[in-house]
Motif scaffolding. Structure first.
Motif, PDB file in Angstrom:
ATOM      1  N   HIS A  91     -40.051 -10.722 -54.696  1.00  0.00           N
ATOM      2  CA  HIS A  91     -39.694 -12.073 -55.409  1.00  0.00           C
ATOM      3  C   HIS A  91     -38.447 -12.452 -55.945  1.00  0.00           C
ATOM      4  O   HIS A  91     -37.724 -13.376 -55.907  1.00  0.00           O
ATOM      5  CB  HIS A  91     -40.757 -12.366 -56.679  1.00  0.00           C
ATOM      6  N   THR A 125     -46.951 -13.330 -56.218  1.00  0.00           N
ATOM      7  CA  THR A 125     -46.801 -12.316 -55.188  1.00  0.00           C
ATOM      8  C   THR A 125     -47.592 -11.163 -55.875  1.00  0.00           C
ATOM      9  O   THR A 125     -47.167 -10.383 -56.633  1.00  0.00           O
ATOM     10  CB  THR A 125     -45.468 -11.759 -54.550  1.00  0.00           C
ATOM     11  N   THR A 171     -50.079  -9.178 -54.007  1.00  0.00           N
ATOM     12  CA  THR A 171     -50.246  -8.328 -52.480  1.00  0.00           C
ATOM     13  C   THR A 171     -51.991  -8.959 -52.324  1.00  0.00           C
ATOM     14  O   THR A 171     -52.648  -9.593 -53.210  1.00  0.00           O
ATOM     15  CB  THR A 171     -50.622  -6.831 -52.887  1.00  0.00           C
ATOM     16  N   SER A 213     -48.950 -19.128 -52.840  1.00  0.00           N
ATOM     17  CA  SER A 213     -49.080 -17.867 -52.317  1.00  0.00           C
ATOM     18  C   SER A 213     -47.621 -17.370 -51.682  1.00  0.00           C
ATOM     19  O   SER A 213     -47.421 -18.370 -50.701  1.00  0.00           O
ATOM     20  CB  SER A 213     -50.291 -17.529 -51.918  1.00  0.00           C
ATOM     21  N   CYS A 214     -47.023 -16.536 -52.281  1.00  0.00           N
ATOM     22  CA  CYS A 214     -45.918 -16.016 -51.325  1.00  0.00           C
ATOM     23  C   CYS A 214     -46.205 -14.596 -50.930  1.00  0.00           C
ATOM     24  O   CYS A 214     -45.255 -13.687 -50.539  1.00  0.00           O
ATOM     25  CB  CYS A 214     -44.548 -16.059 -52.178  1.00  0.00           C
ATOM     26  N   ASP A 215     -47.249 -14.094 -50.763  1.00  0.00           N
ATOM     27  CA  ASP A 215     -47.709 -12.780 -50.454  1.00  0.00           C
ATOM     28  C   ASP A 215     -47.577 -12.734 -48.734  1.00  0.00           C
ATOM     29  O   ASP A 215     -48.029 -13.859 -48.104  1.00  0.00           O
ATOM     30  CB  ASP A 215     -49.082 -12.377 -50.994  1.00  0.00           C
TER      31      ASP A 215
END
Length: 491
Positions: A40, A126, A128, A183-185
């Motif tokens: 991140h 983030t 997972t 979501s940035c996963d």
């Protein structure tokens, strides 16, 4: 080095260091990010740092679900840290996007207030794939201990899903619905999966609330990409030397970085588009390109490279015969599987990926890429094989990483080395049952419907894989060229 990185010491940095181009003292937060780990800080916080130069109160309130390590490390530095871009032409930038850091166990009231604040327009995370608490059917896992706790105690959540649900519940009744959950996963359809988890969760509390979230709140899908190696003492020493002052918590990443966001927001957003973020109605195209071009060739490099004793991506791609294999694989079988009206852009993306592999400053270990093959190969390679079979295109080279994986499993099992894979016990058992004979083990592995599905009964697929197993199993006595040239010679 006595002086430490902070707002007061920014004017004492070496002249080649880039610094924030906005008011660090007076700019405010508009983003709450759950899980402010290294990726991140190297990726979303980097883009936000650049975007802040275009105006707006878009700084980040970082929320750690458990550990207070980052909070303690960055507090003396006013939450500033350095981002070192590792490349033939390295660069160094101080990131100031993170204004506040909190830990759930210590700062619950502060975090709840930030999530519910009218000033917060973006909640990102983030955490997972595990943090989404979904079961094998893609629904909320109500047997998950954290979810059970949060359903029983919705005002004291300990999961990211519960925390977001609590915030949206409060925002519904305060009239502050203009917030987007991002979501940035590195998960396919990440926005849809996060939305499913949150809506399922709130349905157990109030079907009306779940319906309101579904109707009012956007959960855009995203695609994120950039390699972020771990920070060690050598990195810290080098960064501090180049800064001219001490930074106790720097990070590093490769030069290449990409962030694609579905153009679907339920409120305002930072000027990310001004600094390289791509907004699109079709994230799936970018996900497919990444899965097949980047992740597919990553797996090929890992399993083929390990057969020949290579350690890193750079080691493997610097071997001419392996690079020739990757280039042919991309040109002949991967790129044709991705439908697009702009083939030039796709070809350029593939060229950029191969150029990334040649970055000798990044030690991306093949052994790590080889983890969880039974879970990764279906998405990275097998789906491409399916599409090519359906379209009557060739699959010969796509079967090479599958054959190399079968040999990887066979040799790991024979040597007694651990296999990092959720199916490891079953894989080892299959190999031992056939006395580690490569062809026999491969035939058994290919029967695993949980991995190969209908491809298990496809004779064309099986014959290609077995042929490559026989060729690659000679790699111990032959060199790279002698082993791969017969495969490449078929082109």
């Amino acid at each position: 080095m006595e002086k430490q990185l902070s707002i007061k010491t920014l004017d004492q940095l070496n002249s080649n260091v880039a610094v924030p181009e906005y008011d660090l003292l007076n700019s405010q937060c508009g983003i709450v990010h759950i899980g402010p780990g290294a990726f991140h800080r190297a990726h979303q916080a980097y883009y936000t740092d650049l975007a802040l130069a275009y105006g707006g109160n878009w700084r980040i309130h970082g929320v750690s679900m458990r550990s207070d390590t980052l909070k303690k490390a960055l507090a003396p530095q006013d939450n500033l840290y350095s981002l070192a871009v590792v490349d033939d032409t390295p660069s160094l930038r101080v990131i100031g996007a993170i204004k506040t850091l909190s830990t759930l166990s210590e700062d619950r009231d502060v975090i709840t207030a930030a999530l519910c604040s009218p000033a917060t327009k973006i909640i990102s995370l983030t955490v997972t794939e595990k943090g989404y608490c979904l079961n094998n059917t893609g629904c909320l896992d109500v047997e998950n201990p954290d979810i059970q706790h949060d359903l029983a105690n919705p005002d004291l959540p300990i999961s990211a899903v519960g925390l977001i649900a609590q915030a949206l519940t409060a925002r519904k009744y305060s009239g502050n619905a203009d917030v987007t959950i991002i979501s940035c996963d590195n998960v396919t359809d990440n926005g849809k999966k996060l939305a499913k988890a949150v809506i399922d969760f709130t349905y157990h509390l109030s079907p009306a609330l779940a319906q309101w979230i579904q109707d009012s709140i956007a959960f855009p899908c995203t695609m994120v990409d950039s390699i972020t190696p771990a920070t060690d003492d050598e990195v810290k020493a080098n960064v501090s030397a180049n800064l001219g002052i001490q930074d106790d918590w720097p990070i590093q990443r490769e030069m290449f970085t990409q962030w694609v966001i579905e153009d679907n927001f339920s409120g305002p957003r930072p000027p990310w588009g001004e600094v390289g973020v791509t907004f699109t109605k079709d994230v799936l195209f970018f996900e497919k390109a990444k899965l097949r071009i980047l992740n597919g060739t990553h797996s090929a490099l890992a399993y083929v490279g390990l057969l020949f004793g290579k350690e890193t991506v750079y080691d493997a791609i610097s071997t001419p015969a392996i690079q020739a294999l990757i280039s042919a694989l991309l040109e002949r079988e991967i790129i044709p599987s991705i439908e697009t009206d702009n083939i030039e852009t796709l070809n350029q993306y593939a060229d950029d990926i191969v150029a990334r592999y040649h970055n000798k400053h990044i030690r991306h270990m093949l052994s790590q890429i080889a983890w969880d093959g039974s879970q990764k190969l279906p998405f990275r390679v097998l789906d491409t094989i399916r599409d090519n079979l359906h379209a009557n295109r060739d699959i010969n080279l796509l079967c090479v990483p599958i054959a190399a994986w079968c040999l990887f499993v066979t040799r790991k099992a024979k040597s007694g080395d651990a296999i990092t894979d959720p199916k490891a016990p079953a894989l080892i058992d299959m190999a031992s049952q056939h006395a580690f004979d490569p062809v026999a083990v491969t035939n058994t592995l290919l029967n695993e419907a949980a991995i190969f599905a209908e491809l298990s009964t496809n004779s064309v697929f099986r014959s290609h894989v077995l042929a490559h197993v026989k060729t690659l199993s000679e790699c111990s006595s032959l060199g790279v060229d002698e082993t791969l040239n017969p495969i490449l010679g078929d082109l």
